[in-house]
Design a protein around this motif. Structure first.
Motif, short mmCIF file in Angstrom:
data_model
loop_
_atom_site.label_atom_id
_atom_site.label_comp_id
_atom_site.label_asym_id
_atom_site.label_seq_id
_atom_site.Cartn_x
_atom_site.Cartn_y
_atom_site.Cartn_z
N PHE A 176 -32.51 8.87 117.81
CA PHE A 176 -33.21 8.06 116.68
C PHE A 176 -32.92 8.95 115.57
CE2 PHE A 176 -35.57 6.29 120.22
CZ PHE A 176 -36.19 5.08 119.53
N THR A 177 -32.84 8.03 114.42
CA THR A 177 -32.61 8.59 112.99
C THR A 177 -33.79 8.21 112.21
OG1 THR A 177 -30.40 8.26 113.23
CG2 THR A 177 -31.30 8.47 110.87
N ALA A 178 -34.50 9.17 111.35
CA ALA A 178 -35.60 8.89 110.57
C ALA A 178 -35.17 8.23 109.37
CB ALA A 178 -36.15 9.99 110.07
N LEU A 179 -35.68 7.00 109.12
CA LEU A 179 -35.37 6.14 107.79
C LEU A 179 -36.16 6.62 106.71
CD1 LEU A 179 -35.43 2.46 109.16
CD2 LEU A 179 -33.73 4.11 108.93
N GLY A 180 -35.68 6.45 105.32
CA GLY A 180 -36.39 6.98 104.25
C GLY A 180 -35.95 8.43 103.97
N ASN A 181 -36.44 8.93 102.85
CA ASN A 181 -35.86 10.38 102.55
C ASN A 181 -37.28 11.11 101.81
OD1 ASN A 181 -36.50 8.82 100.20
ND2 ASN A 181 -34.31 9.03 99.01
N ARG A 182 -38.34 11.03 102.64
CA ARG A 182 -39.38 12.04 102.03
C ARG A 182 -39.11 13.42 102.17
NH1 ARG A 182 -44.75 10.03 101.95
NH2 ARG A 182 -45.33 12.06 102.34
N SER A 183 -39.32 14.15 101.26
CA SER A 183 -38.84 15.65 101.26
C SER A 183 -39.81 16.48 102.07
CB SER A 183 -38.98 16.32 99.79
OG SER A 183 -40.35 15.96 99.39
N ASP A 184 -40.99 15.86 102.44
CA ASP A 184 -41.54 16.71 103.44
C ASP A 184 -41.67 15.99 104.76
OD1 ASP A 184 -43.00 14.52 102.48
OD2 ASP A 184 -45.16 15.28 102.51
N GLN A 185 -40.91 14.97 105.00
CA GLN A 185 -40.84 14.49 106.46
C GLN A 185 -40.69 15.42 107.43
OE1 GLN A 185 -39.42 10.48 106.74
NE2 GLN A 185 -37.90 11.36 108.12
N PRO A 186 -41.44 15.23 108.36
CA PRO A 186 -41.48 16.29 109.81
C PRO A 186 -40.22 15.95 110.26
CG PRO A 186 -43.40 14.86 109.63
CD PRO A 186 -42.57 14.22 108.57
#
Length: 240
Positions: A176-186
């Protein structure tokens, strides 16, 4: 074609417009300005892939309350169980009465139909809630997927050839790949641990399908994160 981070973009749109980027429903004839109104309207256009858009609305200017619950029309007659399931999914466990209890509150549910073909109907929802004077707005993401051949809701346990959420969690860091670009994403490993403990395995609201991918919605109790994997990389029980 894979859809990229559709719901984060919707969230920004909701923050900027307050009502999902759509015009408010037409007020029925004979209703005086400032009077409380409610009902359901059908828009003349669809959302992304075909189905027409429905909106349940409640407006109470005197109390500063506005609620717009948008959801796709499944294209069945009134009273159809699948159409009602989609509508109830849009409410995410709330009722209109509960949503309108607090004054100076704005609630919007918007959605994107992410897949609509002979095999599956899938829609992802974004719930946005803000109260005047509140510390910050709240939002949540959830979805519904229907098997078009049976008109039954799809669960991960009926889609993936895995023994349980623990097996799915083991796949996440490599597939899987995480969508979005949150700076604090786990990290993917942390999100995999959350997925292993999630009840979404036997429920229908924690994922949605696109033409060629599976998107998982994983929550840490504060934020929702969307993870995407190509269907071709997953052990499926049926054809995608």
């Amino acid at each position: 074609m894979t859809r990229q981070a559709a719901l984060p973009a919707l969230l920004l749109l909701l923050v900027l417009t307050g009502c999902g980027g759509r015009e408010a429903p037409d007020i029925p004839d004979g209703v005086q300005t400032g009077q409380t109104v409610s009902g359901t309207v059908r828009y003349a256009f669809g959302n992304t892939v075909g189905p027409q858009r429905l909106c349940d609305y409640y407006l109470d200017p005197g109390r500063g309350v506005s609620v717009f619950i948008n959801y796709p029309d499944y294209g069945r007659s009134d009273g159809d169980g699948t159409a009602e399931l989609i509508r109830q999914t849009a409410y995410n466990g709330w009722t209109m009465e509960a949503l309108t209890e607090r004054p100076h509150t704005s609630v919007t549910v918007d959605y994107e139909v992410t897949r609509c073909d002979m095999a599956y109907f899938s829609a992802a929802f974004l719930f946005f809630y803000v109260t005047q004077g509140g510390a910050y707005p709240s939002s949540s993401e959830y979805a519904v997927t229907i098997d078009r051949r049976t008109d039954e809701p799809v669960r991960l346990s009926g889609l993936l050839d895995l023994s349980g959420p623990e097996d799915l969690a083991r796949l996440i860091p490599e597939t899987f790949t995480a969508l979005g670009n949150r700076s604090d994403q786990p990290s993917l490993e942390e999100l995999a641990d959350l997925c292993a403990d999630s009840p979404a395995w036997n429920e229908g609201g924690g994922f949605y399908l696109t033409e060629d991918s599976l998107c998982l919605i994983v929550s840490d109790g504060r934020y929702d994160y969307v993870l995407e994997a190509p269907l071709a990389s997953l052990p499926l029980l049926t054809e995608p």
